[in-house]
Design an enzyme around this catalytic site. Structure first.
Site, short mmCIF file in Angstrom:
data_model
loop_
_atom_site.label_atom_id
_atom_site.label_comp_id
_atom_site.label_asym_id
_atom_site.label_seq_id
_atom_site.Cartn_x
_atom_site.Cartn_y
_atom_site.Cartn_z
N LYS A 175 61.35 37.77 34.43
CA LYS A 175 61.26 37.19 35.77
C LYS A 175 59.79 37.31 36.17
O LYS A 175 59.34 38.35 36.65
CB LYS A 175 62.16 37.96 36.74
CG LYS A 175 62.69 37.16 37.92
CD LYS A 175 61.63 36.55 38.81
CE LYS A 175 61.05 37.54 39.80
NZ LYS A 175 59.90 36.94 40.55
N GLU A 250 55.28 50.26 36.22
CA GLU A 250 53.81 50.20 36.14
C GLU A 250 53.34 49.64 37.47
O GLU A 250 53.49 48.44 37.72
CB GLU A 250 53.37 49.26 35.01
CG GLU A 250 53.83 49.67 33.63
CD GLU A 250 53.06 50.84 33.08
OE1 GLU A 250 52.06 51.26 33.69
OE2 GLU A 250 53.47 51.36 32.03
N CYS A 284 45.23 46.15 37.57
CA CYS A 284 45.87 47.41 38.00
C CYS A 284 44.89 48.57 37.88
O CYS A 284 44.92 49.48 38.70
CB CYS A 284 47.12 47.66 37.19
SG CYS A 284 46.88 47.55 35.42
N GLU A 385 45.48 50.24 48.14
CA GLU A 385 45.02 49.30 47.11
C GLU A 385 44.69 47.95 47.75
O GLU A 385 45.50 47.39 48.49
CB GLU A 385 46.13 49.11 46.08
CG GLU A 385 45.73 48.22 44.92
CD GLU A 385 46.90 47.99 43.94
OE1 GLU A 385 48.03 47.78 44.40
OE2 GLU A 385 46.65 48.01 42.73
P1 NAD Z 1 54.89 42.51 43.57
O1 NAD Z 1 55.50 43.88 43.59
O2 NAD Z 1 54.82 41.76 44.84
O3 NAD Z 1 55.70 41.57 42.56
C1 NAD Z 1 55.82 41.88 41.18
C2 NAD Z 1 57.07 41.23 40.65
O4 NAD Z 1 58.20 41.86 41.22
C3 NAD Z 1 57.21 39.74 40.99
O5 NAD Z 1 57.79 39.07 39.90
C4 NAD Z 1 58.15 39.76 42.17
O6 NAD Z 1 58.86 38.57 42.34
C5 NAD Z 1 59.07 40.90 41.76
N1 NAD Z 1 59.80 41.55 42.85
C6 NAD Z 1 59.35 41.82 44.09
N2 NAD Z 1 60.33 42.42 44.82
C7 NAD Z 1 61.40 42.54 44.00
C8 NAD Z 1 62.71 43.06 44.15
N3 NAD Z 1 63.13 43.59 45.30
N4 NAD Z 1 63.55 43.03 43.10
C9 NAD Z 1 63.15 42.50 41.91
N5 NAD Z 1 61.93 41.97 41.71
C10 NAD Z 1 61.06 41.99 42.74
O7 NAD Z 1 53.46 42.66 42.89
P2 NAD Z 1 52.36 41.52 42.69
O8 NAD Z 1 51.73 41.27 44.02
O9 NAD Z 1 52.92 40.38 41.93
O10 NAD Z 1 51.33 42.23 41.72
C11 NAD Z 1 50.28 43.00 42.18
C12 NAD Z 1 50.60 44.47 41.99
O11 NAD Z 1 50.89 44.73 40.63
C13 NAD Z 1 49.44 45.36 42.34
O12 NAD Z 1 49.88 46.46 43.11
C14 NAD Z 1 48.94 45.85 40.99
O13 NAD Z 1 48.28 47.07 41.00
C15 NAD Z 1 50.20 45.90 40.22
N6 NAD Z 1 49.93 45.83 38.77
C16 NAD Z 1 50.11 46.95 38.00
C17 NAD Z 1 49.83 46.93 36.64
C18 NAD Z 1 50.04 48.17 35.80
O14 NAD Z 1 50.06 48.06 34.58
N7 NAD Z 1 50.20 49.35 36.38
C19 NAD Z 1 49.38 45.76 36.04
C20 NAD Z 1 49.20 44.64 36.84
C21 NAD Z 1 49.50 44.69 38.20
#
Ligand code: NAD
Length: 493
Positions: A175, A250, A284, A385
């Site tokens: 997803k 992550e 990240c 962040e």
């Molecule tokens: P986000 O949490 O908004 O969304 C990530 C994913 O989760 C999307 O596909 C979203 O649709 C899904 N999602 C959101 N709420 C959900 C729920 N209740 N149930 C199931 N799925 C759900 O994050 P984003 O804005 O897309 O990404 C940015 C974030 O990702 C930043 O905080 C960044 O640090 C983090 N990130 C971490 C890593 C790592 O390896 N640690 C790598 C890349 C990004």
């Protein structure tokens, strides 16, 4: 406008809702494609397809060697056809073409590494003190893995999940972020050219709460792997807890970089720039808090400001662009608002700090690389962040203070240490609360190196030699080799 449907059991499938979501090109601010707006029925169909492929047919029957061969087959396709994925990713999340090309030309390597790692996993004879019995550990896949990915590097992060999950024998439903799904669907198109059986890789698109959560809650999903914000990760962990499912999270970071006075400043400038301004800070492990020895603070900051002032901002499709747009409109608004808040809380903005409208992309979501000094741990910019091109700088006087400042964060994903004293580098690395520490280097990732966080940055690890086992459960098999003793010898017939 291009339309992307779900990819389920090798077919392109309309959303049950009949609804679509526009995906916006961050370089122009206009919609460039639409994706299926998934909901619970779509998650159910995708999981059923993944479950069927796991339970019977060529994937279920495949040995580890056969699975490895199938993954190498997919890797061959990626190695020769990765160019087909580039445009979709750039139009979705605005990443610079130079970075996308570098990431995608190596995409096949993640699949190759984990295909080979799987071949090293074998049943293990266990020590036991029970006479007349052998005990063996066997490693089995969970079944269907739900893989939820963010918008910043959808395909690389999907590879970190898919490659070990499939090597282990699972099937998967991905997803991707509703803000950047197209490259994952183009990737799905390439997987259909491989010999992977239909249903092994499925993609459903849409919003997290509408299709992601039903996917996580589905009783036939055996393992969840999530990359995204800490807020999203908490919701996913809660949903998974209802079904007592293992989760790998992550999450975000607020990674410190400590610069000691004896560091080679040329090296530091390059490391700090790549840590926070490459990928626009939308990574990240962005090194977003710079903690500098007071004696070199001014000289370092002056050099950083001079370097970012000359960076070329503009169209991410141009190879000479150095600063691309932020990935989406809501994110632009969030970054600008955090910049204003930092100014309001008393941090000193030395450069950037505002939206920019480059001549070739006047309506794009651009923010100039921004450096704040005099940032204190009580400020929001220190604690939260940004996930954008904003560097928060502060000074220290002693090593203890530097370590205290570095660890003064709810997050613990990565950290950088810059010093010419190797012993100090190792010592301080041991004191930092983070899943990854770089010394005189920053931001590398590699299939063989585990990545993951402590504290609010998540739990579990991706990549590295143990990643395949993250997608397997251990079964302890006891094999009797002698007759069982009578437990009630006094009452024998
Ligand atoms: P986000 O949490 O908004 O969304 C990530 C994913 O989760 C999307 O596909 C979203 O649709 C899904 N999602 C959101 N709420 C959900 C729920 N209740 N149930 C199931 N799925 C759900 O994050 P984003 O804005 O897309 O990404 C940015 C974030 O990702 C930043 O905080 C960044 O640090 C983090 N990130 C971490 C890593 C790592 O390896 N640690 C790598 C890349 C990004």
């Amino acid at each position: 406008m291009k339309t992307y449907r779900h990819f389920i059991a090798g077919e392109w499938v309309e959303p049950a809702s009949g609804e679509w979501l526009d995906s916006v090109d961050p370089a122009t601010g206009g919609a460039w494609c639409r994706i299926a707006r998934g909901s619970q029925p779509d998650a159910e169909v995708a999981v059923a397809a993944a479950r069927a492929a796991f339970r019977s047919g060529p994937w279920a029957e495949a040995s580890a060697e056969r699975r490895a061969a199938l993954l190498h087959g997919l890797a061959d396709i990626l190695e020769h056809q990765w160019e087909a994925l580039v445009e979709a990713e750039i139009r979705d999340n605005g990443k610079r073409i130079t970075e996308v090309r570098a990431q995608f030309s190596g995409l096949h390597l993640w699949y190759r590494y984990f295909a080979d790692q799987m071949l090293k996993i074998a049943p293990m004879a266990l020590e036991n003190d029970v006479p007349g019995v052998e005990n063996i550990a066997e490693f089995e896949p969970f079944g269907v893995v739900a893989a939820i990915t963010p918008w910043n590097s959808p395909l690389m992060i999907a590879a970190w999940k898919l490659a070990p999950a499939l090597a282990a024998g699972n099937t998967a439903v991905i997803k991707p972020s509703e803000l950047a799904s197209a490259s994952t669907l183009e990737f799905a198109r390439l997987t259909a050219l491989s010999d992977l059986p239909p249903g092994v890789i499925n993609v459903v698109t849409g919003r997290g709460e509408e299709v992601g959560e039903p996917l996580v809650r589905h009783p036939d999903v055996g393992k969840v792997t999530f990359t995204g914000s800490d807020l999203g990760g908490c919701k996913v962990a809660e949903a998974a807890a209802g079904g007592v499912k293992p989760v790998t999270l992550e999450l975000g970071g607020k990674s410190p970089q400590i610069v000691f006075a004896d560091a080679d400043l040329d090296n530091v400038v390059n490391g700090v720039l790549s840590g926070i301004f490459l990928s626009n800070g939308q990574t990240c492990v962005a090194g977003s808090r710079l903690i500098v020895d007071r004696s070199v603070h001014d000289a370092l900051v002056e050099r950083l400001v001079a370097r970012v002032a000359g960076l070329r901002m503009g169209n991410p499709m141009q190879a000479d662009t150095e600063v691309a747009p932020l990935a989406n409109g809501p994110h632009l608004a969030k970054v600008l608002s955090m910049i204003e808040q930092a100014k309001g809380e008393g941090a000193r903005c030395l450069c950037g700090g505002e939206q920019v409208h480059p001549p070739d992309c006047p309506d794009g979501f651009f923010v100039a690389p921004t450096i704040f000094t005099d940032v204190t741990p009580s400020m929001t910019l220190w604690r939260e962040e940004v996930f954008g091109p904003v560097l928060a700088v502060t000074r220290f006087d002693t090593e203890d203070e530097a370590v205290r400042l570095a660890n003064d964060s709810d997050y613990g994903l990565a950290a950088g240490i810059w010093t010419s004293d190797a012993a100090r580098g190792r010592r301080v690395a041991g004191l930092i609360e983070a899943g990854t520490v770089y010394v005189n280097h920053y931001r590398s990732v590699s299939p063989g190196s585990p990545i993951g966080g402590t504290k609010r940055s998540g739990y579990g690890r991706e990549l590295g030699p143990d990643a395949v086992k993250e997608f397997m459960q251990t079964k302890s098999v006891w094999l009797g080799t002698a007759p069982c003793a009578d437990p009630f010898p006094g009452h024998a017939d």
